[in-house]
Scaffold this motif. Structure first.
Motif, PDB file in Angstrom:
ATOM      1  N   ASP A 145      -6.123  -9.468 -40.701  1.00 14.94           N
ATOM      2  CA  ASP A 145      -7.448 -10.021 -40.404  1.00 14.94           C
ATOM      3  C   ASP A 145      -8.382  -8.931 -39.889  1.00 14.94           C
ATOM      4  OD1 ASP A 145      -6.681 -12.532 -41.195  1.00 14.94           O
ATOM      5  OD2 ASP A 145      -6.260 -13.255 -39.170  1.00 14.94           O
ATOM      6  N   SER A 146      -7.839  -8.015 -39.078  1.00 14.52           N
ATOM      7  CA  SER A 146      -8.647  -6.909 -38.579  1.00 14.52           C
ATOM      8  C   SER A 146      -9.075  -5.993 -39.724  1.00 14.52           C
ATOM      9  CB  SER A 146      -7.853  -6.112 -37.541  1.00 14.52           C
ATOM     10  OG  SER A 146      -8.605  -5.034 -37.055  1.00 14.52           O
ATOM     11  N   LEU A 147      -8.159  -5.731 -40.644  1.00 13.08           N
ATOM     12  CA  LEU A 147      -8.483  -4.910 -41.810  1.00 13.08           C
ATOM     13  C   LEU A 147      -9.564  -5.576 -42.654  1.00 13.08           C
ATOM     14  CD1 LEU A 147      -7.964  -2.479 -43.627  1.00 13.08           C
ATOM     15  CD2 LEU A 147      -6.025  -3.710 -44.617  1.00 13.08           C
ATOM     16  N   TYR A 148      -9.442  -6.884 -42.836  1.00 17.55           N
ATOM     17  CA  TYR A 148     -10.459  -7.633 -43.579  1.00 17.55           C
ATOM     18  C   TYR A 148     -11.818  -7.517 -42.893  1.00 17.55           C
ATOM     19  CZ  TYR A 148     -13.197 -11.708 -44.975  1.00 17.55           C
ATOM     20  OH  TYR A 148     -14.216 -12.527 -45.377  1.00 17.55           O
ATOM     21  N   TYR A 149     -11.819  -7.626 -41.570  1.00 12.29           N
ATOM     22  CA  TYR A 149     -13.056  -7.550 -40.796  1.00 12.29           C
ATOM     23  C   TYR A 149     -13.768  -6.216 -41.030  1.00 12.29           C
ATOM     24  CZ  TYR A 149     -15.920  -7.191 -36.532  1.00 12.29           C
ATOM     25  OH  TYR A 149     -16.939  -7.010 -35.640  1.00 12.29           O
ATOM     26  N   ILE A 150     -12.996  -5.137 -41.134  1.00  9.77           N
ATOM     27  CA  ILE A 150     -13.582  -3.812 -41.358  1.00  9.77           C
ATOM     28  C   ILE A 150     -14.044  -3.640 -42.801  1.00  9.77           C
ATOM     29  CG2 ILE A 150     -13.113  -1.333 -41.349  1.00  9.77           C
ATOM     30  CD1 ILE A 150     -10.997  -1.888 -39.198  1.00  9.77           C
ATOM     31  N   LEU A 151     -13.237  -4.116 -43.747  1.00  8.07           N
ATOM     32  CA  LEU A 151     -13.481  -3.829 -45.164  1.00  8.07           C
ATOM     33  C   LEU A 151     -14.395  -4.833 -45.848  1.00  8.07           C
ATOM     34  CD1 LEU A 151      -9.930  -2.688 -46.357  1.00  8.07           C
ATOM     35  CD2 LEU A 151     -11.846  -1.296 -45.558  1.00  8.07           C
ATOM     36  N   GLN A 152     -14.948  -5.784 -45.105  1.00 13.59           N
ATOM     37  CA  GLN A 152     -15.817  -6.784 -45.727  1.00 13.59           C
ATOM     38  C   GLN A 152     -16.935  -6.182 -46.575  1.00 13.59           C
ATOM     39  OE1 GLN A 152     -16.758 -10.717 -43.697  1.00 13.59           O
ATOM     40  NE2 GLN A 152     -16.150  -9.476 -41.950  1.00 13.59           N
ATOM     41  N   PRO A 153     -17.567  -5.064 -46.158  1.00 13.31           N
ATOM     42  CA  PRO A 153     -18.638  -4.505 -47.000  1.00 13.31           C
ATOM     43  C   PRO A 153     -18.171  -4.088 -48.392  1.00 13.31           C
ATOM     44  CG  PRO A 153     -18.754  -3.592 -44.785  1.00 13.31           C
ATOM     45  CD  PRO A 153     -17.469  -4.349 -44.870  1.00 13.31           C
TER      46      PRO A 153
END
Length: 453
Positions: free
Chosen positions: A306-314
């Motif tokens: 979830d943290s990785l998703y939060y960063i890679l959303q762009p």
């Protein structure tokens, strides 16, 4: 003057450069989901009463959304009740409202701050809040002190997420100069380690013919009153009455647990002292999420994914975002396996060059663009770096008497040459995107006006 070794910034009330806050903020330890939070603080009032401020955060996903004129309008009734000795003495229903382009794109970490205030006699009260039509409710027992005597007093402590420029009619306007955005959850972690708060001091002794001094000591204690972190002390000349003292400390050195922030004010002229405390919560270090992703998603926990998703959303398409949000742990692991594999420029090699490059950008952003409220990788500079790579050229313009500092990033090989303009609007080295010539990115032809003092 003695200062703590911890990072410390004290915002003086006369400072003109203040942080500009968005009305929506992410829950401190993202990717934890936002929840209905409640806190309160009492200050000196009039006619024998105290001024009670009640603070909330409302999960943005909880709002009921309807489409209207090309936008989605959301609202939900927030019901507040105050009881004294078992009897309800106050009831209020506030309609919390917001707008967005697509409710499906709202993340579970997003929360809306809210607050209300009322005059109330000193005493012990029960404050409860409920989001109408949901099962979300919270309550707390709160002691409202008496600040209307002549003794040295420190108000309650308000934990804040940000300071903003005041806007007409804002419920957050305070002291005629700030919009103070509350942080009622008081939840901190290694990913959100900056403790911001304010309090007021009453009945300081001072005179025109004699300089008066007072000392503020700040520390964090566990529930057994054991010192966990000494944030130091400072000595000042006695101010005018009701002087708001606004502070910021890095508390990343704390281990996890429930603790009390304690403020002690000592009048060095007559020896009088006054204390105030506020309960805060620090996540254990192993509960905090590292911002640099691991190479293999199959060994990552759901929090890490979830943290990785939060960063890679762009970097994700809307379809990919919807797919991830509807996935369980195993599906999320498969999602990122596919995400990296599909973007691998040389599948025949041992390493995924694209993944290595993205990791390098994240690491660089976290090292160079961190601010007290956002990690470097999720800052405006970090997002542009993540999407487009390192700029070909950077122009740096320092502050002048007429302009705040700003930077222009140049990319010569994108669309025949594009620029991104970042301005330090707040004055706290927190650069935000104020204009771009790139299609699809934020554009403001009058970007110069944002930089004027």
């Amino acid at each position: 003057m003695r200062k703590s070794q911890n990072q410390h910034r004290r915002w003086m009330v006369f400072r003109k450069k203040i942080v500009i806050s968005a009305i929506i903020f992410l829950f401190a330890s993202a990717p934890l989901p936002a929840m209905l939070s409640l806190d309160a603080a009492a200050f000196q009032g009039n006619a024998g009463q105290s001024s009670l401020e009640i603070y909330y955060t409302i999960p943005r996903k909880s709002l009921n959304w309807q489409s209207k004129n090309g936008l989605f309008h959301g609202q939900i009734p927030l019901i507040t009740k105050i009881s004294f000795r078992g009897n309800i003495i106050f009831t209020d229903t506030s309609l919390v409202q917001d707008k967005c382009l697509d409710p499906a794109q709202i993340d579970s970490e997003q929360a809306l701050p809210h607050q209300m205030s009322l005059a109330i006699p000193p005493g012990i009260y029960t404050i409860s809040a409920n989001l109408n039509g949901t099962k979300q409710s919270v309550s707390l027992e709160y002691f409202v002190p008496n600040f209307n005597d002549t003794e040295l007093r420190v108000s309650d402590i308000e934990c804040i997420s940000d300071l903003a420029e005041p806007s007409p009619g804002s419920i957050f306007n305070k002291y005629g100069k700030y919009a103070v955005i509350p942080y009622p959850s008081r939840l901190y972690s290694l990913d959100y380690p900056v403790l911001n708060f304010l309090f007021e001091i009453y009945n300081m002794s001072w005179s025109d013919d004699k300089e008066s001094k007072y000392e503020i000591k700040t520390r964090i204690l566990d529930l057994n009153k054991k010192l966990m972190l000494d944030l130091g002390s400072e000595t000042y000349s006695a101010p005018l009455s009701n002087f708001p003292s606004i502070h910021s400390f890095d508390i990343s050195a704390l281990s996890g647990g429930t603790m009390n922030l304690e403020i002690e004010v000592h009048d060095l002229t007559n020896g009088n002292k006054s204390l105030s405390q506020k309960r805060i919560y620090m996540l254990n270090p192993d509960e905090s999420i590292a911002f640099l992703p691991k190479d293999d998603p199959t060994i990552m926990s759901e929090k890490e994914l979830d943290s990785l998703y939060y960063i890679l959303q762009p970097l994700l398409s809307n379809t990919e975002k919807r797919l991830f949000k509807n996935s369980n742990l195993q599906a999320k692991q498969s999602f990122f396996n596919s995400f990296w594999a599909m973007r691998d420029p040389k599948p025949e090699t041992r390493h995924n060059e694209y993944q290595l490059e993205i990791n390098r950008r994240i690491q660089y952003a976290n090292q160079h663009f961190n601010s007290q409220f956002r990690s470097g990788a999720t800052s405006d500079k970090g997002i542009i770096l993540l999407k487009y790579g390192f700029p070909d050229d950077v122009q740096v313009f320092r502050s002048t008497s007429n302009s705040k500092p700003y930077e222009i990033w140049h990319y010569y090989d994108i669309e025949g040459g594009v620029q991104f303009y970042f301005g330090d609007i707040s004055g706290f080295n927190q650069y935000i995107l104020i204009h771009s010539t790139k299609n699809g990115e934020f554009q403001d032809p009058n970007w110069h006006s944002q930089l004027k003092y």
